[in-house]
Design an enzyme around this catalytic site. Structure first.
Site, PDB file in Angstrom:
ATOM      1  N   LYS A 122       0.867  -1.185   0.000  1.00 52.76           N
ATOM      2  CA  LYS A 122       0.000   0.000   0.000  1.00 52.76           C
ATOM      3  C   LYS A 122       0.897   1.226   0.000  1.00 52.76           C
ATOM      4  O   LYS A 122       2.036   1.154   0.473  1.00 52.76           O
ATOM      5  CB  LYS A 122      -0.885   0.003   1.256  1.00 52.76           C
ATOM      6  N   ASP A 162      -6.972   4.442  -4.474  1.00 56.93           N
ATOM      7  CA  ASP A 162      -7.638   4.316  -3.174  1.00 56.93           C
ATOM      8  C   ASP A 162      -8.225   5.705  -2.903  1.00 56.93           C
ATOM      9  O   ASP A 162      -8.450   6.461  -3.872  1.00 56.93           O
ATOM     10  CB  ASP A 162      -6.642   3.890  -2.077  1.00 56.93           C
TER      11      ASP A 162
HETATM   12  P1  NDP Z   1     -12.820   7.933  -2.721  1.00 57.12           P
HETATM   13  O1  NDP Z   1     -11.731   8.931  -2.519  1.00 57.12           O
HETATM   14  O2  NDP Z   1     -13.358   7.734  -4.080  1.00 57.12           O
HETATM   15  O3  NDP Z   1     -14.050   8.274  -1.758  1.00 57.12           O
HETATM   16  C1  NDP Z   1     -13.881   8.335  -0.371  1.00 57.12           C
HETATM   17  C2  NDP Z   1     -15.185   8.786   0.255  1.00 57.12           C
HETATM   18  O4  NDP Z   1     -15.074   8.692   1.671  1.00 57.12           O
HETATM   19  C3  NDP Z   1     -15.503  10.244  -0.041  1.00 57.12           C
HETATM   20  O5  NDP Z   1     -16.887  10.422  -0.041  1.00 57.12           O
HETATM   21  C4  NDP Z   1     -14.855  10.952   1.141  1.00 57.12           C
HETATM   22  O6  NDP Z   1     -15.398  12.242   1.417  1.00 57.12           O
HETATM   23  C5  NDP Z   1     -15.142   9.990   2.264  1.00 57.12           C
HETATM   24  N1  NDP Z   1     -14.113  10.106   3.293  1.00 57.12           N
HETATM   25  C6  NDP Z   1     -12.769   9.931   3.130  1.00 57.12           C
HETATM   26  N2  NDP Z   1     -12.129  10.131   4.282  1.00 57.12           N
HETATM   27  C7  NDP Z   1     -13.077  10.438   5.176  1.00 57.12           C
HETATM   28  C8  NDP Z   1     -13.043  10.755   6.549  1.00 57.12           C
HETATM   29  N3  NDP Z   1     -11.894  10.791   7.226  1.00 57.12           N
HETATM   30  N4  NDP Z   1     -14.237  11.002   7.175  1.00 57.12           N
HETATM   31  C9  NDP Z   1     -15.405  10.964   6.493  1.00 57.12           C
HETATM   32  N5  NDP Z   1     -15.495  10.673   5.177  1.00 57.12           N
HETATM   33  C10 NDP Z   1     -14.346  10.419   4.550  1.00 57.12           C
HETATM   34  O7  NDP Z   1     -12.264   6.570  -2.108  1.00 57.12           O
HETATM   35  P2  NDP Z   1     -12.776   5.076  -2.359  1.00 57.12           P
HETATM   36  O8  NDP Z   1     -14.237   5.080  -2.565  1.00 57.12           O
HETATM   37  O9  NDP Z   1     -11.891   4.461  -3.363  1.00 57.12           O
HETATM   38  O10 NDP Z   1     -12.412   4.403  -0.957  1.00 57.12           O
HETATM   39  C11 NDP Z   1     -13.352   4.316   0.126  1.00 57.12           C
HETATM   40  C12 NDP Z   1     -12.918   3.219   1.071  1.00 57.12           C
HETATM   41  O11 NDP Z   1     -12.885   1.966   0.364  1.00 57.12           O
HETATM   42  C13 NDP Z   1     -11.525   3.379   1.692  1.00 57.12           C
HETATM   43  O12 NDP Z   1     -11.532   2.802   2.989  1.00 57.12           O
HETATM   44  C14 NDP Z   1     -10.650   2.518   0.785  1.00 57.12           C
HETATM   45  O13 NDP Z   1      -9.467   2.109   1.413  1.00 57.12           O
HETATM   46  C15 NDP Z   1     -11.599   1.364   0.524  1.00 57.12           C
HETATM   47  N6  NDP Z   1     -11.312   0.552  -0.648  1.00 57.12           N
HETATM   48  C16 NDP Z   1     -11.263   1.116  -1.891  1.00 57.12           C
HETATM   49  C17 NDP Z   1     -11.026   0.313  -2.995  1.00 57.12           C
HETATM   50  C18 NDP Z   1     -11.067   0.843  -4.384  1.00 57.12           C
HETATM   51  O14 NDP Z   1     -11.042   0.029  -5.319  1.00 57.12           O
HETATM   52  N7  NDP Z   1     -11.169   2.140  -4.613  1.00 57.12           N
HETATM   53  C19 NDP Z   1     -10.741  -1.135  -2.844  1.00 57.12           C
HETATM   54  C20 NDP Z   1     -10.902  -1.640  -1.503  1.00 57.12           C
HETATM   55  C21 NDP Z   1     -11.149  -0.791  -0.455  1.00 57.12           C
HETATM   56  P3  NDP Z   1     -14.645  13.560   0.870  1.00 57.12           P
HETATM   57  O15 NDP Z   1     -14.940  13.596  -0.601  1.00 57.12           O
HETATM   58  O16 NDP Z   1     -15.266  14.687   1.621  1.00 57.12           O
HETATM   59  O17 NDP Z   1     -13.200  13.389   1.180  1.00 57.12           O
END
Ligand code: NDP
Length: 449
Positions: A122, A162
């Protein structure tokens, strides 16, 4: 075990997310170590918690006004026993070594569960992409890759996206890698379709998570039809989780971002979801804008002074946390149970605190930990690598049906391992044990390296 956990905590104090992830796995795999003394002799625990390599580097970049900033870049190459390091890059101001190690550690077990040959890693940077222009993002990505390129490669380490790293960032990162190496290879996954990406990769984590929930429901002769679902986040994982819930007849009533959440009692249908995708992916705006267009919904701003998140306090059947780690606290878990939630399927990595997990397990919730439920993303990344090696593009149906088969297999693998160790229906134990055994057996086969 307690001594071991204590040593891990003393060795790297302050890495609280990493300690949390290690503790959870250790509790699950203790019976495996008891049954297999050779694992203890070979110090597999000591080896598996220690990254094979950590790369930490300076990322200088310039904003549009000519001001220079310096961020910190990371790549944690955790374990390559079953394949090259594989795992996403996160750009978020909260990124630090402890968070990188926790995500890399989880990734080792997740990748092991996918049935594909991928080790775990990662990376990322404590860079905040919010409010930055496309040119600033490009310069940051180029600077980041100007160091990372010497450590990665299609047979060594294959990063992906991510939080904060989507198609745009992968494009800029790939462009710089290609220029520096003078080669066009599948060194990153999540690429755009017309230059090496795979169909269904953007959808894979969310779709896979919902397929996993459907598998869990099927064990109780149930399905998602008519189920009310709480989804958090509004990024990649949340959007495609919501989309697949709609495909399978469920109703999505919440989505969020870091500033708050929306509750739409009538349901976020596919037209409203398209609005969200445009808002988040193109306009890069705040979720609160939703209520201007759909005034029957309510917007609730985030309130860090609360000991719970009201998003999780609505009547519902299923919950799909898809934002970030530790977003479900003890009180949230209790609120969910009180509101009728009986399926919790984690799209995010480690979104539930240990106290929340205990509540789910005590209440016999169908609870799927992220390392099993969100493995669809990295699985389709593995399929993207396979297509890149063959210089072929598989059609949607082929990738989607492979994704479904993989999620079904992960589900069954978790159940089997849980059953073998007398923890029926405990997906946490099942995922940890199955992921662990495959990796440590490979480590033993390969000797002390
Ligand atoms: P994105 O950046 O596309 O979206 C993240 C979302 O979560 C946004 O809506 C963001 O809000 C919100 N967010 C992020 N940090 C916080 C926080 N500290 N408090 C509240 N809301 C928060 O990321 P992903 O959708 O790709 O990832 C989401 C989760 O899924 C993570 O845990 C990631 O590790 C996990 N994941 C992702 C994969 C992938 O293929 N993308 C694969 C496996 C797991 P804002 O826009 O305001 O920041």
């Amino acid at each position: 075990m307690d001594d071991f956990t204590k040593r891990v905590m003393e060795k790297d104090p302050g890495e609280k997310e990493f300690h949390q992830a290690v503790k959870e796995v250790l509790v699950s795999v203790k019976p495996v170590l008891d049954r297999n003394p050779e694992y203890r002799r070979a110090a597999v625990l000591e080896r598996i918690v220690e990254p094979e390599r950590v790369i930490l580097f300076r990322v200088p970049w310039m904003d549009d006004e000519g001001q220079v900033y310096v961020n910190r870049g990371f790549r944690v190459e955790m374990n390559s026993a079953i394949g090259p390091y594989k795992g996403g890059l996160r750009f978020h101001p909260s990124v630090n070594l402890g968070i990188m190690k926790f995500l890399a550690f989880e990734q080792v077990f997740k990748n092991s569960l996918t049935t594909l040959s991928m080790g775990g890693g990662k990376g990322g940077a404590d860079f905040n992409p919010k409010g930055k222009s496309d040119n600033e993002i490009m310069r940051f990505c180029q600077s980041f890759m100007s160091e990372l390129f010497r450590h990665i490669g299609p047979h060594t380490d294959i990063p992906a996206g991510d939080i904060g790293v989507g198609a745009r960032e992968i494009g800029y990162l790939f462009g710089m890698y290609k220029k520096l190496r003078n080669e066009f290879t599948g060194v990153l996954t999540g690429k755009s379709l017309n230059w090496g990406g795979s169909l269904i990769r953007p959808e894979a984590t969310g779709y896979g998570c919902v397929y996993f929930a459907a598998e869990m429901l099927a064990t109780r002769n149930d399905n998602l039809e008519g189920k009310t679902c709480l989804v958090s986040g509004s990024g990649n994982v949340a959007q495609y989780t919501a989309e697949k819930i709609l495909h399978l007849g469920g109703k999505v009533v919440t989505l969020s971002d870091s500033t708050g959440y929306i509750f739409d009692e009538q349901g976020i249908d596919s037209e409203k979801l398209d609005f969200i995708k445009h808002l988040k992916n193109i306009k890069r705006d705040r979720i609160e804008r939703y209520v201007e267009t759909y005034p029957s919904a309510v917007y609730v701003p985030a309130d860090p002074s609360l000991d719970h998140n009201p998003l999780w306090n609505h009547k519902a059947d299923c919950a799909f946390p898809s934002a970030t780690e530790n977003e479900i606290q003890q009180k949230d878990a209790q609120n969910m149970i009180n509101n009728g939630v009986f399926v919790v399927c984690e799209g995010a990595n480690m979104p539930s605190t240990p106290e929340a997990v205990d509540i789910f397990l005590d209440n016999r919730t169908l609870y799927a930990p992220g390392k099993a439920a969100n493995a669809g993303g990295v699985a389709v990344s593995g399929l993207e690598m396979a297509q890149n090696s063959m210089r072929l593009n598989w059609p949607v149906e082929e990738v989607n049906s492979r994704l479904k088969i993989i999620m079904k297999s992960i589900h069954q693998t978790c159940l089997n391992a849980a059953e073998e160790y007398n923890k029926p229906d405990d997906y946490v134990t099942g995922a940890n044990i199955a992921g662990f055994v495959k990796v440590v057996n490979a480590m033993l086969d390969q000797g002390l390296v």
